[in-house]
Design a protein around this motif. Structure first.
Motif, PDB file in Angstrom:
ATOM      1  N   ARG A 110      -0.641 -12.362 -21.525  1.00  0.00           N
ATOM      2  CA  ARG A 110      -0.261 -12.785 -20.369  1.00  0.00           C
ATOM      3  C   ARG A 110       0.778 -14.392 -20.524  1.00  0.00           C
ATOM      4  NH1 ARG A 110      -2.645 -16.628 -16.296  1.00  0.00           N
ATOM      5  NH2 ARG A 110      -1.296 -16.322 -14.298  1.00  0.00           N
ATOM      6  N   ASN A 111       0.080 -15.088 -21.506  1.00  0.00           N
ATOM      7  CA  ASN A 111       0.797 -16.233 -21.870  1.00  0.00           C
ATOM      8  C   ASN A 111       2.132 -16.169 -22.733  1.00  0.00           C
ATOM      9  OD1 ASN A 111      -0.928 -17.995 -20.779  1.00  0.00           O
ATOM     10  ND2 ASN A 111      -2.226 -18.336 -22.597  1.00  0.00           N
ATOM     11  N   ALA A 112       2.286 -15.187 -23.582  1.00  0.00           N
ATOM     12  CA  ALA A 112       3.584 -14.430 -24.046  1.00  0.00           C
ATOM     13  C   ALA A 112       4.569 -14.087 -23.319  1.00  0.00           C
ATOM     14  CB  ALA A 112       3.014 -13.472 -25.115  1.00  0.00           C
ATOM     15  N   VAL A 113       4.243 -13.353 -22.248  1.00  0.00           N
ATOM     16  CA  VAL A 113       4.951 -12.836 -21.213  1.00  0.00           C
ATOM     17  C   VAL A 113       5.580 -14.013 -20.506  1.00  0.00           C
ATOM     18  CG1 VAL A 113       5.148 -11.588 -19.101  1.00  0.00           C
ATOM     19  CG2 VAL A 113       4.069 -10.501 -21.024  1.00  0.00           C
ATOM     20  N   LEU A 114       4.741 -15.094 -20.120  1.00  0.00           N
ATOM     21  CA  LEU A 114       5.097 -16.308 -19.086  1.00  0.00           C
ATOM     22  C   LEU A 114       6.125 -16.875 -20.169  1.00  0.00           C
ATOM     23  CD1 LEU A 114       1.849 -17.471 -17.603  1.00  0.00           C
ATOM     24  CD2 LEU A 114       3.842 -16.391 -16.463  1.00  0.00           C
ATOM     25  N   LYS A 115       5.779 -17.116 -21.420  1.00  0.00           N
ATOM     26  CA  LYS A 115       6.835 -17.973 -22.262  1.00  0.00           C
ATOM     27  C   LYS A 115       8.062 -17.052 -22.248  1.00  0.00           C
ATOM     28  CE  LYS A 115       3.206 -19.811 -25.011  1.00  0.00           C
ATOM     29  NZ  LYS A 115       2.806 -19.860 -26.461  1.00  0.00           N
ATOM     30  N   MET A 116       7.917 -15.623 -22.391  1.00  0.00           N
ATOM     31  CA  MET A 116       9.295 -15.093 -22.370  1.00  0.00           C
ATOM     32  C   MET A 116       9.871 -15.163 -21.159  1.00  0.00           C
ATOM     33  SD  MET A 116       7.638 -11.448 -24.121  1.00  0.00           S
ATOM     34  CE  MET A 116       8.726 -10.413 -23.509  1.00  0.00           C
ATOM     35  N   ILE A 117       9.387 -15.349 -20.183  1.00  0.00           N
ATOM     36  CA  ILE A 117      10.204 -15.376 -18.792  1.00  0.00           C
ATOM     37  C   ILE A 117      10.867 -16.867 -18.917  1.00  0.00           C
ATOM     38  CG2 ILE A 117       9.775 -15.443 -16.305  1.00  0.00           C
ATOM     39  CD1 ILE A 117       7.633 -13.479 -16.513  1.00  0.00           C
ATOM     40  N   PHE A 118       9.940 -17.666 -19.298  1.00  0.00           N
ATOM     41  CA  PHE A 118      10.483 -19.178 -19.071  1.00  0.00           C
ATOM     42  C   PHE A 118      11.738 -19.152 -20.065  1.00  0.00           C
ATOM     43  CE2 PHE A 118      10.926 -23.343 -21.535  1.00  0.00           C
ATOM     44  CZ  PHE A 118      10.948 -24.055 -20.384  1.00  0.00           C
ATOM     45  N   VAL A 119      11.843 -18.530 -21.301  1.00  0.00           N
ATOM     46  CA  VAL A 119      13.082 -18.455 -22.073  1.00  0.00           C
ATOM     47  C   VAL A 119      14.258 -18.098 -21.218  1.00  0.00           C
ATOM     48  CG1 VAL A 119      14.188 -17.018 -23.979  1.00  0.00           C
ATOM     49  CG2 VAL A 119      12.072 -18.207 -24.386  1.00  0.00           C
ATOM     50  N   TRP A 120      14.061 -16.903 -20.740  1.00  0.00           N
ATOM     51  CA  TRP A 120      15.133 -16.588 -19.691  1.00  0.00           C
ATOM     52  C   TRP A 120      15.519 -17.421 -18.798  1.00  0.00           C
ATOM     53  CZ3 TRP A 120      18.295 -12.610 -21.322  1.00  0.00           C
ATOM     54  CH2 TRP A 120      17.934 -11.859 -22.345  1.00  0.00           C
ATOM     55  N   VAL A 121      14.451 -17.981 -18.056  1.00  0.00           N
ATOM     56  CA  VAL A 121      14.973 -18.961 -16.876  1.00  0.00           C
ATOM     57  C   VAL A 121      15.795 -20.023 -17.493  1.00  0.00           C
ATOM     58  CG1 VAL A 121      13.833 -20.260 -15.174  1.00  0.00           C
ATOM     59  CG2 VAL A 121      13.125 -18.064 -15.289  1.00  0.00           C
ATOM     60  N   ALA A 122      15.123 -20.708 -18.524  1.00  0.00           N
ATOM     61  CA  ALA A 122      15.671 -21.945 -19.078  1.00  0.00           C
ATOM     62  C   ALA A 122      17.145 -21.617 -19.374  1.00  0.00           C
ATOM     63  CB  ALA A 122      14.670 -22.403 -20.349  1.00  0.00           C
ATOM     64  N   ALA A 123      17.396 -20.414 -20.186  1.00  0.00           N
ATOM     65  CA  ALA A 123      18.602 -20.148 -20.752  1.00  0.00           C
ATOM     66  C   ALA A 123      19.637 -19.943 -19.696  1.00  0.00           C
ATOM     67  CB  ALA A 123      18.664 -18.962 -21.536  1.00  0.00           C
ATOM     68  N   PHE A 124      19.240 -19.457 -18.625  1.00  0.00           N
ATOM     69  CA  PHE A 124      20.093 -19.269 -17.276  1.00  0.00           C
ATOM     70  C   PHE A 124      20.404 -20.663 -16.886  1.00  0.00           C
ATOM     71  CE2 PHE A 124      20.850 -19.067 -12.683  1.00  0.00           C
ATOM     72  CZ  PHE A 124      22.124 -18.200 -12.882  1.00  0.00           C
ATOM     73  N   LEU A 125      19.454 -21.480 -16.344  1.00  0.00           N
ATOM     74  CA  LEU A 125      19.682 -22.722 -15.924  1.00  0.00           C
ATOM     75  C   LEU A 125      20.389 -23.829 -16.648  1.00  0.00           C
ATOM     76  CD1 LEU A 125      16.056 -23.463 -14.383  1.00  0.00           C
ATOM     77  CD2 LEU A 125      18.035 -22.498 -13.201  1.00  0.00           C
ATOM     78  N   LEU A 126      20.510 -23.631 -17.939  1.00  0.00           N
ATOM     79  CA  LEU A 126      21.380 -24.327 -18.942  1.00  0.00           C
ATOM     80  C   LEU A 126      22.931 -24.226 -18.561  1.00  0.00           C
ATOM     81  CD1 LEU A 126      20.912 -26.582 -21.139  1.00  0.00           C
ATOM     82  CD2 LEU A 126      21.141 -24.554 -22.802  1.00  0.00           C
ATOM     83  N   TYR A 127      23.280 -23.174 -18.397  1.00  0.00           N
ATOM     84  CA  TYR A 127      24.736 -22.748 -18.166  1.00  0.00           C
ATOM     85  C   TYR A 127      24.877 -22.065 -16.940  1.00  0.00           C
ATOM     86  CZ  TYR A 127      25.204 -24.079 -23.092  1.00  0.00           C
ATOM     87  OH  TYR A 127      25.074 -25.070 -24.407  1.00  0.00           O
ATOM     88  N   GLY A 128      24.339 -21.350 -16.364  1.00  0.00           N
ATOM     89  CA  GLY A 128      24.514 -20.363 -15.367  1.00  0.00           C
ATOM     90  C   GLY A 128      25.083 -20.960 -14.211  1.00  0.00           C
ATOM     91  N   PRO A 129      24.255 -22.047 -13.616  1.00  0.00           N
ATOM     92  CA  PRO A 129      25.075 -22.733 -12.468  1.00  0.00           C
ATOM     93  C   PRO A 129      26.303 -23.284 -12.467  1.00  0.00           C
ATOM     94  CG  PRO A 129      22.263 -23.131 -12.855  1.00  0.00           C
ATOM     95  CD  PRO A 129      22.946 -22.414 -13.837  1.00  0.00           C
TER      96      PRO A 129
END
Length: 165
Positions: A110-129
């Motif tokens: 569960r913690n691994a999956v949460l970290k994986m989701i965080f990676v994608w959210v953080a990566a999007f928020l860095l440049y996407g908006p």
């Protein structure tokens, strides 16, 4: 470039297939490798193929909508790939420095999956908006016809802020 894209897709597809087929590979640490393979598969299967004609002709012929989509996905998956490498390195560091407690949490994905989701959210928020909304915030587009790059690319303030990350 086509061979590079094909090799990237095939190699990462094999990693994903191995993870799906072999239950023994489904460990917490290997979930991060799966996440990295997914990011790199998108680089080879989406980003590189759209970039090839742009490089060969020197012109973006797919329109502004595809340009923004390509930029968002390209920045997203490349940043997620880098973040995944950092996450893998941190996981390996913890597995060595705190081996007993790391092994005690062996089945906790569960913690691994949460970290994986965080990676994608953080990566999007860095440049996407910024990629999506830059022309609306600036109230104009500076992107010439036939070109495709992030509009903040030539803004030294934004480029400086982005480079700090």
């Amino acid at each position: 470039m086509g061979l590079l894209a094909l090799g990237t897709v095939l190699g990462n597809a094999l990693v994903i297939l191995a993870f799906a087929a072999e239950r023994g590979l489904r460990t917490r640490g290997n979930f991060f490798f799966l996440n990295l393979a997914l990011a790199d598969l998108l680089v080879g299967g989406f980003c590189i193929p759209l970039y090839i004609p742009y490089v060969l002709t020197g012109r973006w012929r797919l329109g502004r909508g595809w340009c923004k989509l390509w930029l968002v996905v390209d920045y997203l998956v490349c940043t997620a790939s880098v973040f995944n490498i950092v996450l893998i390195s941190f996981d390996r560091f913890v597995s060595v420095t705190r081996a007993v407690s790391y092994r005690a949490q062996k089945g906790m994905t569960r913690n691994a999956v949460l970290k994986m989701i965080f990676v994608w959210v953080a990566a999007f928020l860095l440049y996407g908006p910024a990629i999506i909304s830059w022309e609306y915030v600036a109230q104009k587009s500076i992107l010439p016809e036939g070109e495709c790059y992030a509009e903040f690319f030539y803004n030294w303030v934004e480029a400086g802020i982005m480079s700090l990350n």
